[in-house]
Design an enzyme around this catalytic site. Structure first.
Site, PDB file in Angstrom:
ATOM      1  N   ASP A  67     -32.703 -18.177 105.851  1.00 44.21           N
ATOM      2  CA  ASP A  67     -32.448 -18.783 104.543  1.00 44.21           C
ATOM      3  C   ASP A  67     -31.144 -18.292 103.919  1.00 44.21           C
ATOM      4  OD1 ASP A  67     -33.318 -16.191 104.081  1.00 44.21           O
ATOM      5  OD2 ASP A  67     -35.233 -16.791 103.227  1.00 44.21           O
ATOM      6  N   HIS A 137     -44.675 -15.452 100.753  1.00 42.74           N
ATOM      7  CA  HIS A 137     -43.679 -16.379 101.314  1.00 42.74           C
ATOM      8  C   HIS A 137     -43.091 -15.831 102.611  1.00 42.74           C
ATOM      9  CE1 HIS A 137     -39.996 -14.654  98.856  1.00 42.74           C
ATOM     10  NE2 HIS A 137     -40.175 -13.983  99.961  1.00 42.74           N
ATOM     11  N   GLU A 142     -42.180 -20.868  99.424  1.00 40.72           N
ATOM     12  CA  GLU A 142     -42.998 -20.310  98.345  1.00 40.72           C
ATOM     13  C   GLU A 142     -44.397 -20.933  98.358  1.00 40.72           C
ATOM     14  OE1 GLU A 142     -41.695 -17.823  97.130  1.00 40.72           O
ATOM     15  OE2 GLU A 142     -39.899 -18.145  95.936  1.00 40.72           O
TER      16      GLU A 142
HETATM   17  P1  PGA Z   1     -38.238  -7.430 101.288  1.00 40.93           P
HETATM   18  O1  PGA Z   1     -38.335  -8.996 101.117  1.00 40.93           O
HETATM   19  O2  PGA Z   1     -38.075  -7.150 102.747  1.00 40.93           O
HETATM   20  O3  PGA Z   1     -37.029  -7.040 100.495  1.00 40.93           O
HETATM   21  O4  PGA Z   1     -39.519  -6.843 100.753  1.00 40.93           O
HETATM   22  C1  PGA Z   1     -39.131  -9.753 101.978  1.00 40.93           C
HETATM   23  C2  PGA Z   1     -39.189 -11.189 101.524  1.00 40.93           C
HETATM   24  O5  PGA Z   1     -39.106 -11.464 100.311  1.00 40.93           O
HETATM   25  O6  PGA Z   1     -39.348 -12.067 102.379  1.00 40.93           O
END
Ligand code: PGA
Length: 235
Positions: A67, A137, A142
């Site tokens: 993404d 997510h 989401e």
């Molecule tokens: P993080 O984010 O590794 O910073 O916890 C993961 C995500 O939001 O997919």
């Protein structure tokens, strides 16, 4: 889904890096699906060490990221292109032309998403690395009322914007939209590893053992034939 638990973040990261190393060794021209966020940073650091010790070669590897924020360009220090270059690509001798991240500044979003999805189909993902959001997510898919199948533009949820604001000066600076692979795009990967730290324990349990529902997007992974979840107690 297979679950492997680790005591420390370092052990989890090392194990994840070994899976990537094995994939690249078995298939030097493999395609890695990559994730950003704080969780995979240790895995990338381990791979950089392996590269510096001549234990892995990325010269023939292609990568494709999950993404990118919409509305900021790759030079912005919070863009995922910037993150990938700084934390990984700049240090592993990969050809930048072999690394794909959605263009967050694309004028024609529909075209960008279609071309990104076509690229996924064309190159195929051998190993997809995933993190997971507090809301379940994967990529920026989401919680909602359906599983989006393809790469698309998404409105970020309030909880994601809040969670990601830790990297921005102000909450209002956080982009509110992103381009993300769809759930269907992720499910096309031959093999998936999902990394999570201790603070994600609850959502991991829901995703792995709860109902398969778009309210918990990662729960779809229960239907994938080759998913390994790596979780550590720390953090
Ligand atoms: P993080 O984010 O590794 O910073 O916890 C993961 C995500 O939001 O997919």
């Amino acid at each position: 889904m297979k679950l492997i638990k680790f005591k420390t973040y370092a052990e989890m990261s090392e194990y994840g890096a070994k899976i990537v190393q094995k994939t690249v060794k078995e298939k030097p021209k493999c395609v890695l699906g990559l994730a950003t966020g704080s969780t995979p940073l240790g895995l990338y650091e381990n791979l950089i060490k392996k590269y510096n010790n001549n234990c892995i070669y990325f010269g023939d590897v292609k990568t494709i990221n999950l993404d990118e924020y919409y509305g900021i360009d790759g030079k912005h220090d919070q863009s995922y292109r910037y993150y990938m270059n700084k934390n990984f690509f700049d240090k592993i001798g990969i050809l930048y032309a072999n690394t794909f991240v959605p263009n967050g500044m694309a004028e024609n979003i529909e075209k960008e998403c279609k071309e990104y999805e076509d690229r996924i189909d064309e190159i195929g993902i051998d190993l997809q690395i995933l993190g997971i959001g507090n809301n379940g997510h994967i990529g920026f898919n989401e919680p909602c009322n359906h599983f989006p199948s393809k790469t698309h533009l998404v409105d970020l949820s309030e909880s994601t914007i809040r969670a990601n604001s830790r990297f921005f000066a102000n909450l209002s600076d956080v982009p509110t939209k992103a381009i993300t692979m769809g759930i269907g795009s992720i499910m096309k990967a031959k093999k998936i590893i999902l990394l999570a730290t201790g603070k994600k324990k609850e959502i991991i349990e829901k995703a792995m053992y709860g109902d398969v529902t778009p309210e918990v997007p990662a729960s779809i992974l229960q239907f994938h034939p080759n998913v390994t979840v790596l979780i550590c107690e720390e953090m």
